[in-house]
Design a protein around this motif. Structure first.
Motif, PDB file in Angstrom:
ATOM      1  N   SER A  92       0.809  -1.197  -0.080  1.00 28.35           N
ATOM      2  CA  SER A  92       0.141  -0.042   0.210  1.00 28.35           C
ATOM      3  C   SER A  92       1.014   1.200  -0.062  1.00 28.35           C
ATOM      4  O   SER A  92       2.312   1.140   0.157  1.00 28.35           O
ATOM      5  CB  SER A  92      -0.950   0.035   1.415  1.00 28.35           C
ATOM      6  N   PRO A  93       0.261   2.344  -0.437  1.00 30.94           N
ATOM      7  CA  PRO A  93       1.205   3.598  -0.538  1.00 30.94           C
ATOM      8  C   PRO A  93       1.708   3.890   0.914  1.00 30.94           C
ATOM      9  O   PRO A  93       3.154   4.198   0.775  1.00 30.94           O
ATOM     10  CB  PRO A  93       0.372   4.580  -0.930  1.00 30.94           C
ATOM     11  N   ASP A  94       1.288   3.774   1.996  1.00 32.92           N
ATOM     12  CA  ASP A  94       1.880   4.019   3.356  1.00 32.92           C
ATOM     13  C   ASP A  94       2.935   3.163   3.606  1.00 32.92           C
ATOM     14  O   ASP A  94       3.981   3.397   4.057  1.00 32.92           O
ATOM     15  CB  ASP A  94       0.836   4.134   4.220  1.00 32.92           C
ATOM     16  N   VAL A 122      -5.731   7.741  -2.857  1.00 36.78           N
ATOM     17  CA  VAL A 122      -5.511   9.263  -2.246  1.00 36.78           C
ATOM     18  C   VAL A 122      -3.789   9.501  -2.973  1.00 36.78           C
ATOM     19  O   VAL A 122      -3.834  10.732  -3.412  1.00 36.78           O
ATOM     20  CB  VAL A 122      -5.378   9.267  -0.825  1.00 36.78           C
ATOM     21  N   ILE A 123      -3.086   8.572  -3.010  1.00 35.03           N
ATOM     22  CA  ILE A 123      -1.662   9.013  -3.496  1.00 35.03           C
ATOM     23  C   ILE A 123      -1.661   7.843  -4.505  1.00 35.03           C
ATOM     24  O   ILE A 123      -1.530   6.744  -4.416  1.00 35.03           O
ATOM     25  CB  ILE A 123      -0.762   8.861  -2.429  1.00 35.03           C
ATOM     26  N   GLY A 124      -1.495   8.194  -5.773  1.00 33.29           N
ATOM     27  CA  GLY A 124      -1.128   7.551  -7.036  1.00 33.29           C
ATOM     28  C   GLY A 124       0.312   7.060  -7.123  1.00 33.29           C
ATOM     29  O   GLY A 124       1.153   7.565  -6.539  1.00 33.29           O
ATOM     30  N   ILE A 128       3.968   8.730  -5.788  1.00 31.79           N
ATOM     31  CA  ILE A 128       4.803   7.814  -5.013  1.00 31.79           C
ATOM     32  C   ILE A 128       6.198   7.759  -5.834  1.00 31.79           C
ATOM     33  O   ILE A 128       7.090   7.979  -4.981  1.00 31.79           O
ATOM     34  CB  ILE A 128       4.237   6.235  -4.806  1.00 31.79           C
ATOM     35  N   LEU A 129       6.038   7.564  -7.069  1.00 33.87           N
ATOM     36  CA  LEU A 129       7.319   7.605  -7.777  1.00 33.87           C
ATOM     37  C   LEU A 129       8.241   9.087  -7.596  1.00 33.87           C
ATOM     38  O   LEU A 129       9.415   9.088  -7.206  1.00 33.87           O
ATOM     39  CB  LEU A 129       7.181   7.542  -9.241  1.00 33.87           C
ATOM     40  N   ARG A 144       6.735   6.085 -19.521  1.00 32.73           N
ATOM     41  CA  ARG A 144       5.682   6.804 -18.863  1.00 32.73           C
ATOM     42  C   ARG A 144       6.273   7.363 -17.404  1.00 32.73           C
ATOM     43  O   ARG A 144       5.462   8.256 -16.879  1.00 32.73           O
ATOM     44  CB  ARG A 144       4.344   5.984 -18.822  1.00 32.73           C
ATOM     45  N   CYS A 145       7.293   6.903 -16.956  1.00 30.82           N
ATOM     46  CA  CYS A 145       7.814   7.518 -15.605  1.00 30.82           C
ATOM     47  C   CYS A 145       8.620   8.642 -15.707  1.00 30.82           C
ATOM     48  O   CYS A 145       8.876   9.418 -14.714  1.00 30.82           O
ATOM     49  CB  CYS A 145       8.525   6.499 -15.006  1.00 30.82           C
ATOM     50  N   MET A 146       8.975   8.950 -17.139  1.00 31.74           N
ATOM     51  CA  MET A 146       9.795  10.342 -17.116  1.00 31.74           C
ATOM     52  C   MET A 146       8.955  11.556 -16.893  1.00 31.74           C
ATOM     53  O   MET A 146       7.625  11.481 -17.119  1.00 31.74           O
ATOM     54  CB  MET A 146      10.231  10.265 -18.744  1.00 31.74           C
ATOM     55  N   GLY A 147       9.597  12.309 -16.171  1.00 33.05           N
ATOM     56  CA  GLY A 147       8.810  13.484 -15.802  1.00 33.05           C
ATOM     57  C   GLY A 147       8.187  13.439 -14.553  1.00 33.05           C
ATOM     58  O   GLY A 147       7.652  14.415 -13.919  1.00 33.05           O
ATOM     59  N   HIS A 148       8.573  12.371 -13.652  1.00 35.30           N
ATOM     60  CA  HIS A 148       8.228  12.173 -12.428  1.00 35.30           C
ATOM     61  C   HIS A 148       9.607  12.130 -11.599  1.00 35.30           C
ATOM     62  O   HIS A 148       9.298  11.483 -10.249  1.00 35.30           O
ATOM     63  CB  HIS A 148       7.100  10.976 -12.294  1.00 35.30           C
ATOM     64  N   GLY A 149      10.518  12.389 -11.709  1.00 34.24           N
ATOM     65  CA  GLY A 149      11.667  12.490 -11.093  1.00 34.24           C
ATOM     66  C   GLY A 149      12.612  11.263 -11.358  1.00 34.24           C
ATOM     67  O   GLY A 149      13.888  11.318 -10.766  1.00 34.24           O
TER      68      GLY A 149
END
Length: 192
Positions: A92-94, A122-124, A128-129, A144-149
């Motif tokens: 899970s995200p947490d 709540v957090i996608g 998270i990435l 698709r991950c580029m642009g997210h750090g």
């Protein structure tokens, strides 16, 4: 397919060739395979961060995520004992953010999680990435991950892949049968 749309042609995209090996796709199926380069992504990360001692594989709970996670885990284990592999699947995200916060220094992260829009978390995955990428060098094997750090990865051009699949669909809509259209191999993977 047989219950909802019997006889409807299928055009797939972004499926690694090795996932099709030994599969009977049945009638009415064609598509474009995806050329993956997990070794290239691992090599890029280890070349850019030569002091890396740990590699964390972060994947979602969806079946494609588990497939990619297992494949990346297997690739990274080829670098043992020099590299300690930490596998963080389907948390899970947490739980995931706690797991990432506990990662040792000199760690790089390999991330793969497909957004689950139906769940509307709540957090996608991209949130998270971005959070993970602020703490550790993070690599992906799809663009698709580029642009997210993320730092980068070795992967094919998704737009070219989607265009090729669209051309196959157009041929079917123009009257060709899927059986007459051979499965195409997508564009090569390149380090980004």
């Amino acid at each position: 397919r047989q219950e909802l749309f019997p006889g409807t042609p299928i055009v797939f995209s972004s499926v690694p060739s090795r996932r099709l090996e030994g599969q009977n796709l049945g009638p009415g199926v064609t598509g474009v395979t995806m050329n993956t380069d997990l070794p290239g992504t691992a090599d890029l990360a280890l070349r850019l961060a030569p002091d890396t001692k740990n590699a964390a594989v972060v994947v979602g709970a969806a079946e494609p995520d588990r497939y990619w996670g297992a494949a990346m885990d297997q690739e990274l284990r080829l670098h043992q004992p020099k590299l300690n592999v930490i596998y963080l699947p389907g948390l899970s995200p947490d739980q995931l953010l706690k797991g990432v916060a506990a990662l040792p220094p000199d760690t790089v992260v390999f991330f793969q999680a497909i957004p689950e829009e139906a769940a509307q978390p709540v957090i996608g995955p991209f949130d998270i990435l971005s959070t993970v990428a602020q703490q550790f060098q993070t690599y992906c094997f799809v663009n698709r991950c580029m642009g997210h750090g993320t730092v980068g990865g070795s992967y094919p051009d998704a737009v070219e892949q989607e265009n090729d699949a669209g051309k196959l669909a157009a041929r079917i809509l123009s009257g060709e049968t899927p059986e007459s259209i051979p499965i195409m191999h997508g564009p090569p993977a390149l380090a980004h």
